[in-house]
Design an enzyme around this catalytic site. Structure first.
Site, PDB file in Angstrom:
ATOM      1  CB  CYS A  15      49.741  39.014  33.477  1.00  0.00           C
ATOM      2  SG  CYS A  15      50.192  37.269  33.268  1.00  0.00           S
ATOM      3  CG  HIS A  61      46.228  37.018  35.008  1.00  0.00           C
ATOM      4  ND1 HIS A  61      46.664  37.580  33.831  1.00  0.00           N
ATOM      5  CD2 HIS A  61      45.734  38.036  35.746  1.00  0.00           C
ATOM      6  CE1 HIS A  61      46.431  38.893  33.869  1.00  0.00           C
ATOM      7  NE2 HIS A  61      45.870  39.192  35.026  1.00  0.00           N
ATOM      8  CG  HIS A  98      45.330  42.683  36.196  1.00  0.00           C
ATOM      9  ND1 HIS A  98      44.683  41.650  35.571  1.00  0.00           N
ATOM     10  CD2 HIS A  98      44.346  43.536  36.575  1.00  0.00           C
ATOM     11  CE1 HIS A  98      43.368  41.871  35.576  1.00  0.00           C
ATOM     12  NE2 HIS A  98      43.148  43.005  36.186  1.00  0.00           N
TER      13      HIS A  98
END
Length: 147
Positions: free
Chosen positions: A60, A110, A122
């Protein structure tokens, strides 16, 4: 035939004058849209833990770091470090290109990039790869701008 040529040339020289006033300096939103357009072209590529390759695989934060690097913007490597840098943005004021951060309960776990319309792009997981999701697929805890 000879009289047609000057008319054609005159029309060609007028066109740039007509379009020139429409040209505007780049703004925050246009840069954000450029970043988003760049980022979304990697949808479908793999998620790789620790990776920073937009084509061969990124996690990420590697994904967001590499997207911004393409625009000459240097941001930290991890989601937690990214969440504590940049400019804080209210979740109600986010714009395309802003980063949204998510917590696993014990800290930032994240990061995703807001692309507008309530959606983010993402590097999601090794199962799904780089995808577009609803920004509230999990509850974002903060947002940052690097633009």
């Amino acid at each position: 035939p000879q009289t047609e040529a000057p008319q054609t040339e005159a029309q060609q020289t007028e066109a740039p004058q007509e379009t020139a006033p429409e040209t505007e300096a780049p703004s925050y939103s246009s840069t954000g849209n450029q970043v988003v357009n760049f980022a979304t072209q990697f949808v479908g590529n793999p998620y790789v833990w620790g990776g920073t390759s937009l084509t061969n695989g990124a996690d990420c934060s590697g994904f967001t770091q590499s997207v911004f690097a393409n625009f000459g913007i240097s941001i930290p490597r991890t989601a937690a470090a990214q969440a504590s840098s940049g400019t804080p943005v209210s979740l109600s004021d986010i714009q395309a290109g802003d980063l949204l951060f998510y917590s696993n309960g014990s800290g930032i776990s994240h990061v995703a990039m807001y692309i507008g319309g309530g959606q983010v792009v993402h590097a999601s997981s090794s199962t799904t790869g780089i995808i577009v999701s609803n920004m509230n697929y999990r509850t974002p805890v903060c947002a940052r701008s690097f633009l």
